[in-house]
Design a protein around this motif. Sequence first.
Motif, PDB file in Angstrom:
ATOM      1  N   UNK A 310       0.832  -1.205   0.000  1.00  0.00           N
ATOM      2  CA  UNK A 310       0.000   0.000   0.000  1.00  0.00           C
ATOM      3  C   UNK A 310       0.869   1.258   0.000  1.00  0.00           C
ATOM      4  N   UNK A 311       1.833   1.285  -0.928  1.00  0.00           N
ATOM      5  CA  UNK A 311       2.752   2.414  -1.018  1.00  0.00           C
ATOM      6  C   UNK A 311       2.138   3.625  -1.698  1.00  0.00           C
ATOM      7  N   UNK A 312       2.980   4.619  -1.921  1.00  0.00           N
ATOM      8  CA  UNK A 312       2.490   5.900  -2.426  1.00  0.00           C
ATOM      9  C   UNK A 312       2.392   5.972  -3.935  1.00  0.00           C
ATOM     10  N   UNK A 313       1.721   7.006  -4.415  1.00  0.00           N
ATOM     11  CA  UNK A 313       1.645   7.279  -5.840  1.00  0.00           C
ATOM     12  C   UNK A 313       2.964   7.865  -6.316  1.00  0.00           C
ATOM     13  N   UNK A 314       3.341   7.524  -7.542  1.00  0.00           N
ATOM     14  CA  UNK A 314       4.506   8.106  -8.195  1.00  0.00           C
ATOM     15  C   UNK A 314       3.995   8.850  -9.421  1.00  0.00           C
ATOM     16  N   UNK A 315       4.294  10.141  -9.480  1.00  0.00           N
ATOM     17  CA  UNK A 315       3.720  11.036 -10.487  1.00  0.00           C
ATOM     18  C   UNK A 315       4.813  11.591 -11.388  1.00  0.00           C
ATOM     19  N   UNK A 316       4.571  11.582 -12.688  1.00  0.00           N
ATOM     20  CA  UNK A 316       5.438  12.262 -13.649  1.00  0.00           C
ATOM     21  C   UNK A 316       4.668  13.467 -14.184  1.00  0.00           C
ATOM     22  N   UNK A 317       5.213  14.660 -13.976  1.00  0.00           N
ATOM     23  CA  UNK A 317       4.488  15.874 -14.394  1.00  0.00           C
ATOM     24  C   UNK A 317       5.456  16.917 -14.931  1.00  0.00           C
ATOM     25  N   UNK A 318       4.913  17.873 -15.670  1.00  0.00           N
ATOM     26  CA  UNK A 318       5.712  18.986 -16.152  1.00  0.00           C
ATOM     27  C   UNK A 318       6.265  19.785 -14.968  1.00  0.00           C
ATOM     28  N   UNK A 319       7.486  20.309 -15.085  1.00  0.00           N
ATOM     29  CA  UNK A 319       8.055  21.085 -13.973  1.00  0.00           C
ATOM     30  C   UNK A 319       7.160  22.218 -13.498  1.00  0.00           C
ATOM     31  N   UNK A 320       6.462  22.859 -14.421  1.00  0.00           N
ATOM     32  CA  UNK A 320       5.609  23.987 -14.045  1.00  0.00           C
ATOM     33  C   UNK A 320       4.405  23.561 -13.215  1.00  0.00           C
ATOM     34  N   UNK A 321       4.094  22.261 -13.207  1.00  0.00           N
ATOM     35  CA  UNK A 321       2.917  21.769 -12.483  1.00  0.00           C
ATOM     36  C   UNK A 321       3.249  21.181 -11.112  1.00  0.00           C
ATOM     37  N   UNK A 322       4.514  21.225 -10.723  1.00  0.00           N
ATOM     38  CA  UNK A 322       4.918  20.600  -9.461  1.00  0.00           C
ATOM     39  C   UNK A 322       4.152  21.174  -8.280  1.00  0.00           C
ATOM     40  N   UNK A 323       4.026  22.485  -8.230  1.00  0.00           N
ATOM     41  CA  UNK A 323       3.313  23.099  -7.100  1.00  0.00           C
ATOM     42  C   UNK A 323       1.859  22.647  -7.050  1.00  0.00           C
ATOM     43  N   UNK A 324       1.234  22.519  -8.204  1.00  0.00           N
ATOM     44  CA  UNK A 324      -0.158  22.064  -8.245  1.00  0.00           C
ATOM     45  C   UNK A 324      -0.274  20.617  -7.760  1.00  0.00           C
ATOM     46  N   UNK A 325       0.660  19.787  -8.196  1.00  0.00           N
ATOM     47  CA  UNK A 325       0.649  18.381  -7.790  1.00  0.00           C
ATOM     48  C   UNK A 325       0.863  18.261  -6.284  1.00  0.00           C
ATOM     49  N   UNK A 326       1.833  18.972  -5.764  1.00  0.00           N
ATOM     50  CA  UNK A 326       2.092  18.924  -4.320  1.00  0.00           C
ATOM     51  C   UNK A 326       0.922  19.485  -3.529  1.00  0.00           C
ATOM     52  N   UNK A 327       0.247  20.498  -4.073  1.00  0.00           N
ATOM     53  CA  UNK A 327      -0.917  21.069  -3.393  1.00  0.00           C
ATOM     54  C   UNK A 327      -2.041  20.045  -3.275  1.00  0.00           C
ATOM     55  N   UNK A 328      -2.235  19.224  -4.320  1.00  0.00           N
ATOM     56  CA  UNK A 328      -3.241  18.160  -4.254  1.00  0.00           C
ATOM     57  C   UNK A 328      -2.892  17.180  -3.140  1.00  0.00           C
ATOM     58  N   UNK A 329      -1.646  16.753  -3.085  1.00  0.00           N
ATOM     59  CA  UNK A 329      -1.229  15.836  -2.026  1.00  0.00           C
ATOM     60  C   UNK A 329      -1.416  16.457  -0.641  1.00  0.00           C
ATOM     61  N   UNK A 330      -0.930  17.657  -0.471  1.00  0.00           N
ATOM     62  CA  UNK A 330      -1.006  18.307   0.848  1.00  0.00           C
ATOM     63  C   UNK A 330      -2.450  18.478   1.306  1.00  0.00           C
ATOM     64  N   UNK A 331      -3.337  18.818   0.378  1.00  0.00           N
ATOM     65  CA  UNK A 331      -4.730  19.067   0.754  1.00  0.00           C
ATOM     66  C   UNK A 331      -5.431  17.793   1.223  1.00  0.00           C
ATOM     67  N   UNK A 332      -4.867  16.631   0.871  1.00  0.00           N
ATOM     68  CA  UNK A 332      -5.478  15.363   1.274  1.00  0.00           C
ATOM     69  C   UNK A 332      -4.659  14.635   2.336  1.00  0.00           C
ATOM     70  N   UNK A 333      -3.758  15.386   2.994  1.00  0.00           N
ATOM     71  CA  UNK A 333      -3.049  14.851   4.148  1.00  0.00           C
ATOM     72  C   UNK A 333      -1.749  14.140   3.863  1.00  0.00           C
ATOM     73  N   UNK A 334      -1.233  14.222   2.640  1.00  0.00           N
ATOM     74  CA  UNK A 334       0.022  13.559   2.290  1.00  0.00           C
ATOM     75  C   UNK A 334       1.169  14.563   2.460  1.00  0.00           C
TER      76      UNK A 334
END
Length: 354
Positions: A310-334
């Motif tokens: 039950x490990x974590x998600x691994x995401x490949x995203x554009x560099x400009x989207x890193x903040x958005x991706x991290x914001x999704x994780x943070x908002x859900x407790x990750x």
Amino acid sequence: MNSPLQPASALRLTSFSHGGGCGCKVAPGLLSEILRGVRGFPVPKELMVGIETADDAAVYRLNDEQALIATTDFFMPIVDDPYDFGRIAATNAISDVYAMGGTPIMALALVGMPIDKLPIEVIGKILEGGESVCAAAGIPIAGGHTIDSVEPIYGLVVMGLVHPDKVKTNAGARAGDVLVLGKPLGVGVMSAALKKGALGADGYAAMIASTTRLNTPGRRLANLDAVHALTDITGFGLLGHLLEVCRGAGLSAMLDMRSIPILADVERLATAGYITGASARNWAAYGGEVVLDPAIGQMQRALLTDPQTSGGLLVACEPAAVDDVLAVFRSEGFDSAAVVGRFESGSPQVRVAA
């Protein structure tokens, strides 16, 4: 020594299993040999994702608005508490739907138990644990199948839905993409310590918190066009599942060891020798495709190949989207989600910097 919070007289579920959690997976090299001669049925055009890139789930297009995600996962006990075992197994199975960018809709239970050895109430607690996670995910357990088996086995078949245009596979990474890891590593090390009576109550609590956290950010990450690939880290460890992404995209990846989140106290436990056999099997299977910085030691290598249940998600995203991706994780407790590397042009392999 007994498991944390478990009385001395309690039955130990892990004593029934030769391996626990996703560490039970058939080693990658052996699995490839087994599947080498398997020829599938002619693939219908509606099958969007099959076995081609060892993705997390199958995806079948139903219509212009819906695609069905189908997956299954099950294993032997990784912990002794039956309720926690059920929770971990269910969380792990549901994760594959989130890893495709989907929303789960229904589950079926897969149950194999040594009926002559396990009390009925223990089996009931395993099922209750699984039901509690399905309730948290908002889905019913609509049926299933049970058998009398030598070792306790529990898991789920899970189905979900996703828009056909928002499916996130493990094969879509692009050169220049950034890698984000959603959960810390170390579950395999903790499970090895637990089985040998060396995991304290705080460590056990951290392990349960990680393995029972649903990977719900996957649903929202599916809505980000800048997210190009998605998978979850399970039995083949971070390196094994990252290599699957590299092969699917025809790219090389660079990992920064210092940036990879690790569960508390895991490095000490790994240094003390609490490492699973699956970790060594993983390295034997794919180590030839990995280039380690000379400064990386055996303990760090073991963490990179550590099987994650039950490990974590691994995401490949554009560099400009890193903040958005991290914001999704943070908002859900990750809160431990972190940037751990990047993709580059080149033949499929992983390089790891110290």
